[in-house]
Motif scaffolding. Structure first.
Motif, PDB file in Angstrom:
ATOM      1  N   LEU A   1       0.822  -1.208   0.000  1.00 35.28           N
ATOM      2  CA  LEU A   1       0.000   0.000   0.000  1.00 35.28           C
ATOM      3  C   LEU A   1       0.859   1.263   0.000  1.00 35.28           C
TER       4      LEU A   1
ATOM      5  N   LEU B   1       1.857   1.736  -3.496  1.00 37.57           N
ATOM      6  CA  LEU B   1       0.723   2.277  -4.247  1.00 37.57           C
ATOM      7  C   LEU B   1       0.596   3.777  -4.009  1.00 37.57           C
ATOM      8  N   ASP B   2       0.737   4.218  -2.763  1.00 35.59           N
ATOM      9  CA  ASP B   2       0.657   5.648  -2.452  1.00 35.59           C
ATOM     10  C   ASP B   2       1.743   6.423  -3.188  1.00 35.59           C
TER      11      ASP B   2
ATOM     12  N   ARG C   1      -7.024   0.296  -3.380  1.00 40.85           N
ATOM     13  CA  ARG C   1      -6.201  -0.225  -2.284  1.00 40.85           C
ATOM     14  C   ARG C   1      -6.563  -1.681  -1.987  1.00 40.85           C
TER      15      ARG C   1
ATOM     16  N   GLY D   1      -2.917  -0.565  -9.418  1.00 43.16           N
ATOM     17  CA  GLY D   1      -3.249  -1.530  -8.378  1.00 43.16           C
ATOM     18  C   GLY D   1      -2.419  -2.795  -8.475  1.00 43.16           C
TER      19      GLY D   1
END
Length: 917
Positions: free
Chosen positions: A184, A187-188, A202, A237
């Motif tokens: 995550l 991803l951020d 997410r 994603g």
């Protein structure tokens, strides 16, 4: 030097014809325009398209697109007046009558750049200009005098291209487990600071990370089926866990797509992973089949006289491009898609390796080869972007055994079944068989080119190894039974030569005999019939053909063994280059042996019991009544079975994902078409609905008063709907004939209203360029078939209306009938139709601000298929007049909303918005 302002400029569209000459612009009739263009070269933009508008397809002139291809070989340009004005910082013409003036201005700007010190693609320009002058390129008298002769010899293409280097094989990836928190966080980092939170994205990234865990079962991968609706942001994603795993495990993740458009999108997204383009080029590699890449040996042959006329000019412009290309990809890469069409595709296909005749290390350009460079780059890459067919072939029979995909993400997973169907099928046809003959025999008779047969490619082996030489001679003798040049004429005349041509003659006779009862023979389209109850002539011909193929495969098997023995013997002359060449020959031989073995298996079935795993049929392929191929076809009844065995089971982790993976149906549909149903432990599932407000921003309108088969009424409906939307319409057809009929009736009318209309199978422009033009002009509309239903990503105001001519029923083929029977009859058909409707509807809303209408021109639209559309989407049955009012209201609302949305996306983070799929 000639002043471009003194040159006449011509523009033709469906709305009219304009010529600017002597400082004055006037409208012309077609006849006068053709005469003027024929008597003196005129400035044009896209000569084939202009010629089509004039009804004069042989039109040539000073095409500004050719000048652009010389000036900026690998730079993107939308080939329209608006696109040309944009890249040259010129004013966009206010009307079509002003376009000839723009052409004169653009010519002046581009020619002036040739003398500018900041012309970044100067290297090689002088040399190319001299060559083009000798070839009488129309631009050469204007271009050559403006380029100063360099003081030193130019580093041209073959001396400029870098060489790849051999590298130590990459060790096996480390065994690691990804931490969800790290995924995550990655991803951020990819979405950027201040990006709008996407809970679905997410959750998707967390679910996708499970595919990168150590494999839990011996006999299958960690497999995830993930349906992520449009707007979830599934690209980032899955790239978040994929890139994290690749970096920590030192392994490669293959991301596979079905369309070239998504490949280009993924390549752009790689800059989020590696902002430095130089690093991104090493860590993210795009891979395609070798037939997509420029073959330097073919290009050299073309430049040295192998091409003549216009094809020779194309070769010079391709050479200019190759010196600046990122990767040498001629199909969907940085070669302008419109360039080959300017030359009526004369010669462009001969510049790639489409016949599998590569001689590998025997090629003088082997160390600079784009294909080999891409292959080696992918071995050390973190992410390899490929297509479904290449991944399947590489996994099943690729020569790069050390690079067989182990971690795979199949994006556009709803196409996995179709890709497997094509990859694992076999066709014994005249076209396939003559290509095999050419691969073995090389040039025959008076044929030209660099085509080389087995003997030429392996001549040194024949002198070194007598048994290998005997095998080559035996293969040449046996190949005489394969179809030769002009085989189709002999087959049609009933005068075949050799066992394979005799087989094709029997196939053709059977197809025509059975088609006579159905009326297909007079329709002008391809014909087919089930391979059942063959008559004696067909059975006998199949037996003779099988004997001929058996006589061919035996020496090829012996030759392959001798080549392997040479590698084991390691004679003094077997250096690394020779070894690489023989290894390539072994792989190429293996592919042909597998092909012939599949043909033999197909032939031995004729006259015997049917194999329930396969669907076999006979076909005569025709275009508008003209035959171009004849053959016997075999497809798996369920191609997901070989997909599971050859691709899925050997892999470590697999993700199959799409916005419409279930096809508007149940999970069983996704499991059956992805191959998961054939895995002993099945697959995990993930589902995230689209965050878009479909009830508030989209509508489905089913028009009930258009009579099926009434082409005039259908054309009128398309024309009025496009006018109501003010353009921005994607029109989808299931038949090319109806598409052409509608286009012919409404193109002129729409052009007079300032609404350009483009069409597949009508305009001499490749599909990718058509989509680029459509995306660039909010008033343009585009008509097309299946390729546009699945491969168009046009967010914003440029696409605000999708119109389908009717329910996309399946074509009643032998293969479809067999699968329909095995898949539950009407239920099987309904699953396919829902999937097609879901894909078509998915073109409409690509971002949160979009708004639009989806129109189906069919009163017979069954209610049971409406579940294909997102829940809550308004669905109405209404008349055409009512639909026009609704479309017009929706288009006005979209126009107002578009203005408010401009400048908002990415303003907080300073980063570009995420792609929707």
């Amino acid at each position: 030097m000639i002043d471009p302002a003194d040159l006449p400029a011509l523009h033709a569209s469906h709305g009219g014809i304009w010529l600017r000459d002597g400082g004055r612009t006037q409208g012309l009739a077609k006849g006068r325009a053709i005469a003027r263009a024929a008597e003196t070269p005129v400035l044009l933009l896209n000569a084939p398209l202009t010629g089509q508008r004039l009804g004069y397809p042989e039109l040539n002139g000073l095409d500004l697109l050719e000048l652009w291809a010389f000036l900026h070989p690998a730079r993107f340009l939308v080939p329209t007046p608006k696109g040309l004005a944009a890249v040259l910082n010129l004013a966009v013409p206010a009307s079509e009558g002003n376009i000839p003036g723009l052409l004169q201005q653009a010519a002046q700007v581009m020619l002036d750049r040739l003398g500018s010190t900041d012309w970044t693609e100067r290297e090689g320009g002088w040399t190319a200009a001299q060559s083009l002058h000798r070839l009488r390129w129309t631009w050469a008298p204007l271009v050559a005098p403006r380029i100063a002769k360099p003081k030193e010899a130019e580093r041209w293409l073959f001396s400029k291209l870098p060489e790849w280097e051999e590298a130590q094989p990459r060790p096996a990836p480390r065994t690691i487990a990804l931490d969800e928190g790290q995924v995550l966080a990655r991803l951020d980092a990819l979405t950027g600071e201040g990006a709008e939170p996407r809970p679905g994205q997410r959750a998707y990234a967390a679910a996708a990370s499970a595919a990168f865990l150590p494999r839990r079962h011996r006999d299958q991968p960690n497999m995830l089926l993930a349906e992520a609706g449009t707007g979830i942001g599934k690209t980032l994603g899955y790239l978040a866990p994929a890139s994290l795993w690749a970096g920590q495990a030192q392994g490669t993740v293959w991301v596979s797509t079905y369309t070239k458009a998504l490949q280009r999108q993924l390549d752009r997204e790689s800059l989020r992973l590696f902002p430095d383009p130089a690093i991104a080029a090493k860590r993210v590699v795009v891979r395609k089949g070798r037939e997509n890449y420029l073959c330097l040996l073919n290009l050299e042959d073309a430049l040295q006289g192998g091409f003549t006329g216009r094809a020779a000019i194309l070769a010079q412009l391709v050479a200019r491009w190759a010196a600046f290309s990122k990767d040498g990809d001629m199909v969907g890469g940085d070669l302008p898609g419109w360039l080959p069409t300017l030359f009526r595709r004369n010669g462009s296909t001969a510049l790639t390796d489409r016949r599998g005749e590569c001689i590998y290390a025997g090629c003088p350009h082997y160390r600079k080869c784009f294909i080999e460079r891409s292959s080696r780059a992918s071995a050390d890459a973190d992410i390899v972007i490929a297509n479904h067919a290449l991944v399947m072939i590489n996994a099943a029979r690729g020569r790069e055994t050390g690079q067989r995909p182990q971690r795979i993400i199949f994006d556009e997973g709803h196409h996995l079944f179709d890709a497997a169907d094509s990859t694992f099928s076999v066709a014994l046809s005249g076209q396939e068989a003559i290509e095999l003959r050419r691969w073995i025999m090389g040039p025959e008779g008076g044929s030209r080119g660099r085509r080389r047969g087995l003997a030429a490619r392996l001549s040194d082996l024949a002198s070194y190894d007598e048994e290998g030489g005997q095998a080559i001679r035996a293969a040449l003798d046996a190949a005489q039974a394969l179809p030769a040049d002009e085989w189709l004429k002999r087959v049609v005349a009933g005068e075949p030569f050799g066992a394979l041509e005799a087989l094709l003659t029997a196939v053709r006779a059977t197809v025509y005999a059975r088609a006579a009862d159905t009326g297909e023979a007079d329709a002008g389209y391809g014909m087919e019939t089930e391979l059942a109850e063959p008559d004696g002539a067909l059975v006998e011909a199949a037996q003779e053909a099988a004997l001929a193929l058996d006589a061919l495969i035996k020496p090829l098997v012996r030759l392959g063994r001798r080549l392997e023995a040479v590698i084991e013997d390691a004679p003094d002359w077997l250096d690394s280059a020779a070894r690489a060449r023989i290894e390539g020959a072994v792989a190429s031989l293996g592919w042909r042996r597998d092909l012939i073995a599949a043909w033999l298996a197909l032939l031995t079935r004729i006259g015997g019991p049917a194999d329930p795993d396969y669907v076999d049929w006979l076909a005569v392929d025709r275009i508008e009544g003209r035959e171009f191929d004849i053959g016997i076809h075999r497809h798996w009844l369920d191609p997901s079975r070989p997909l599971a065995e050859a691709v899925l089971k050997p892999a470590q982790g697999v993700i199959v994902t799409s916005a419409t993976l279930k096809g508007g149906g149940e999970w069983s549909n996704a499991e059956g078409r992805s191959g998961a149903v054939h895995l002993p432990h099945g697959a995990e599932r993930f589902e995230a609905a689209s965050p878009f407000d479909y009830p508030g921003r989209a509508e489905v309108l089913i028009v009930t008063d258009i009579k099926r088969g009434d082409i005039a009424a259908l054309s009128g409906a398309y024309g009025r709907l496009i006018e109501a939307a003010g353009g921005g319409t994607l029109g989808l057809f299931t038949a090319i004939r109806r598409l052409r009929g509608v286009h012919a009736r409404i193109a002129d009318r729409l052009a007079r209203a300032g609404l350009p209309l483009y069409a597949q199978h009508v305009d001499p422009i490749d599909t990718g360029t058509l989509v680029d033009i459509f995306r660039d002009d909010p008033r343009a509309s585009l008509l097309g078939t299946d390729a546009l239903r699945d491969g168009v990503d046009v967010p914003g105001h440029s696409l605000r209306l999708v119109v389908m001519e009717g329910v996309p029923w399946s074509k009643p083929t032998v293969l479809h009938a067999a699968r329909r029977l095995a898949g539950g009859g009407n239920a099987y058909d309904d699953r396919l139709i829902r999937a097609r409707l879901a894909q078509a509807f998915g073109r409409l809303i690509r971002r949160a601000e979009d708004r639009g209408s989806f129109v189906i021109l069919s009163a017979a639209m069954p209610s049971r298929l409406l579940s294909a559309f997102p829940p809550g989407t308004p669905i109405r049955r209404l008349t055409l007049d009512e639909a026009i009012l609704a479309v017009n209201a929706s288009a006005r609302a979209q126009t107002l909303g578009e203005t408010a949305a401009l400048g908002h996306q990415g303003a907080e983070s300073g980063m570009p918005p995420q792609e929707t799929e």
